[in-house]
Write a protein that holds these residues in place. Sequence first.
Motif, PDB file in Angstrom:
ATOM      1  N   TYR A   1      45.965  49.893  48.123  1.00 47.92           N
ATOM      2  CA  TYR A   1      47.281  50.380  48.189  1.00 47.92           C
ATOM      3  C   TYR A   1      47.553  51.768  47.969  1.00 47.92           C
TER       4      TYR A   1
ATOM      5  N   PRO B   1      49.634  54.343  46.536  1.00 46.78           N
ATOM      6  CA  PRO B   1      50.685  54.573  45.726  1.00 46.78           C
ATOM      7  C   PRO B   1      51.880  55.529  45.886  1.00 46.78           C
ATOM      8  N   TYR B   2      53.015  55.584  45.574  1.00 52.01           N
ATOM      9  CA  TYR B   2      54.105  56.585  45.842  1.00 52.01           C
ATOM     10  C   TYR B   2      53.731  58.006  45.331  1.00 52.01           C
TER      11      TYR B   2
END
Length: 137
Positions: free
Chosen positions: A16, A18-19
């Motif tokens: 994933y 991440p921001y």
Amino acid sequence: MSEDPRVGLTVTHRRYVPYAHAHYGGDLVDGAYVLGLFGDVATEVCIRADGDEGLFASYDDVQFRAPVRAGDVLEASATVVAVGRRSRRLEFAARVVCRADPARGASAARVLAEPIVAVTAVGTVVVPPPATGAVPM
């Protein structure tokens, strides 16, 4: 002479994005992020093929084909395409398999029907000479 059994070995990781890794407007992530993922899959290839983490020697070609954004789930893979005495030539691909869908809500995301090929590369890793009695794979 038969082909080296390490040719065709493929390792795939999913991660994933991440921001916190967004670097540019539109939540874009810089290309170095994916190159780091390629380093991780190359390390596992070396461990599986040769029992050593190896070292990345060079990239021959890197193509940034589509944007990577925060909120994406990336699938990074490396495949051994050639084996030298101490070098291994690898082909890499990073595909976006899930993407954030903020139009549906702040935490909404979707699985893509077809992965988006975001980055491809070809590179070379090197491993130490085999220890006496060591058997790869």
